[in-house]
Design a protein around this motif. Structure first.
Motif, short mmCIF file in Angstrom:
data_model
loop_
_atom_site.label_atom_id
_atom_site.label_comp_id
_atom_site.label_asym_id
_atom_site.label_seq_id
_atom_site.Cartn_x
_atom_site.Cartn_y
_atom_site.Cartn_z
N THR A 169 0.84 -1.19 0.00
CA THR A 169 0.00 0.00 0.00
C THR A 169 0.88 1.25 0.00
O THR A 169 1.75 1.40 0.85
N THR B 22 -3.94 -0.79 -8.11
CA THR B 22 -5.29 -1.23 -7.74
C THR B 22 -5.72 -0.51 -6.46
O THR B 22 -4.90 0.10 -5.77
N GLU B 23 -7.01 -0.60 -6.18
CA GLU B 23 -7.59 -0.05 -4.95
C GLU B 23 -7.21 1.43 -4.73
O GLU B 23 -6.83 1.86 -3.64
N LEU B 24 -7.35 2.21 -5.79
CA LEU B 24 -7.02 3.63 -5.74
C LEU B 24 -8.08 4.39 -4.95
O LEU B 24 -9.27 4.32 -5.25
N LYS B 25 -7.62 5.15 -3.93
CA LYS B 25 -8.53 5.90 -3.08
C LYS B 25 -7.95 7.29 -2.81
O LYS B 25 -6.73 7.47 -2.84
N GLN C 36 -11.80 9.61 3.86
CA GLN C 36 -11.85 9.26 2.44
C GLN C 36 -12.80 10.20 1.69
O GLN C 36 -13.89 10.52 2.16
N THR D 253 -4.06 6.85 -1.95
CA THR D 253 -3.40 5.59 -1.65
C THR D 253 -3.77 4.57 -2.73
O THR D 253 -4.80 4.70 -3.40
N PHE D 254 -2.92 3.57 -2.87
CA PHE D 254 -3.20 2.48 -3.80
C PHE D 254 -2.35 1.28 -3.43
O PHE D 254 -1.43 1.38 -2.60
N LYS D 255 -2.65 0.16 -4.06
CA LYS D 255 -1.81 -1.02 -3.92
C LYS D 255 -1.02 -1.22 -5.20
O LYS D 255 -1.54 -1.08 -6.30
#
Length: 378
Positions: free
Chosen positions: A176, A205-208, A216, A232-234
């Motif tokens: 992350t 992936t999992e972009l926030k 958030q 954040t992202f993975k």
């Protein structure tokens, strides 16, 4: 005569007499007064969205013209918007009788404020022009905080002191990452902004997106987020150890940040493939050679206050040698008996996975079939 294909540094200079040049130009133009708007249309061929990074030099626009014939002799400049620095740009190439490529000048052009976009003029001899009204948008490109502020870190290290925050990522992905925006820029999760990120050459992936307080910001928000926020992202699997770049796309333009901008590196994680000795008595240390890849090649990293460890279960062995390639380590086994970090309290025999740990960056090699040591009771 073939068309010239080179980026102009100035208005083209023809090796003919002034009278001959004037005659050639006049012959190629309609008989109109100087400073007139000529008939014809301009289409932005690339980028098709008409969006280009503001404040950025050497951004290329490809234009197609209908209704006028282009040549290096006839065209004298290009206007992109109304800013004086982007008027009569001479860094262009006439690529055919109907197409022209133009680069934004040093410092680029300012962000577009007109709702319908900026105008484009192709300027011919005599200051006659063909105009495209609107449709060109200079968009403020993504911006991250200064590298001194650790703009890109492993999110799990966010609460650590800045000096201890993790900026090293492994090619296998799944970590992350937190990216801090510049104080004058905001990451926007709304669908209309088209936010996207690649890292180490792979889509994330999992972009926030979060505001500065850690709340958030949802894609359904109706207002633009406040500046200085973060995302954040993975990381994706299969990143390249030779590519530490971060690319952020938003509002139709992209910006790539190098490791110099981010302070991060992407590395191949250490791996263990085999042990030369795979068993020994728990109270009688033995030496085994751990073979693998991507180990630190500096013996001092494994001694004193180590920044790298060779763990048996969760207990460090003693490293006595390493080869120059960083593929073998000679290690003396630790006593892992009756140890909560070893085999467990009250346990005096068993099997431990052997892993290589990059302590500074919290990177641990995956457990492998060839990386187990069997501890035998006395």
């Amino acid at each position: 005569m073939p068309l010239h294909r080179f980026w102009r540094k100035r208005a083209v200079a023809l090796s003919v007499s002034a009278s001959a040049a004037t005659a050639a130009i006049v012959a190629g133009l309609p008989h109109v007064a100087y400073g007139a708007t000529l008939p014809g249309t301009i289409t932005i061929t690339s980028p098709t969205t008409g969006k280009i990074a503001a404040g950025t030099d050497k951004q290329v626009l490809l234009l197609t013209v209908a209704g006028q014939t282009l040549s290096e002799a006839l065209v004298t400049g290009v206007n992109l918007g109304a800013d004086p620095d982007c008027q009569n740009i001479s860094s262009y190439v006439v690529t055919s009788a109907t197409t022209i490529a133009v680069k934004t000048p040093t410092g680029g052009c300012p962000a577009t404020t007109a709702p319908t976009g900026d105008n484009i003029d192709i300027v011919f001899a005599g200051n006659n022009t063909v105009r495209k009204t609107g449709g060109l948008y200079f968009v403020t490109p993504p911006a991250i905080a200064a590298v001194s502020n650790k703009p890109v870190i492993n999110e799990n290290s966010a609460l650590l002191l800045a000096a201890n925050q993790i900026t090293r990522f492994v090619t296998s992905g799944g970590q992350t990452v937190r990216v801090k925006a510049d104080a004058n820029y905001a990451f926007d999760p709304r669908a209309s902004a088209g936010l996207g990120v690649t890292f180490g050459g792979k889509p994330v992936t999992e972009l926030k997106v979060y505001d500065s307080s850690g709340t958030q910001v949802l894609a359904t928000t109706t207002t633009a987020p406040a500046v200085g926020n973060y995302l954040t992202f993975k990381t994706g699997a299969g990143m390249s150890a030779n590519d530490s770049s971060l690319t952020v796309t938003q509002n139709g333009v992209s910006k790539t940040f190098s490791s110099t901008d981010t302070g991060v590196s992407v590395v191949a994680a250490p791996t263990v493939t085999s042990l030369s000795v795979t068993s020994g008595k728990i109270k009688a240390p033995v030496s085994t050679i751990v073979t693998g890849a991507n180990f630190s090649k500096t013996l001092a990293d494994y001694t004193g206050t180590p920044t790298w460890k060779v763990n048996f279960c969760n207990t460090a062995g003693t490293v006595t040698a390493i080869n120059a390639a960083g593929t073998t380590l000679t290690v003396t086994t630790p006593d892992v008996s009756n140890d909560v970090d070893g085999l467990g309290t009250g346990v005096y025999a068993g099997t431990c996975p052997v892993t290589i740990v990059d302590v500074t960056n919290s990177i641990t090699s995956p457990i492998s079939a060839g990386g187990y040591f069997n501890f035998l009771n006395e």
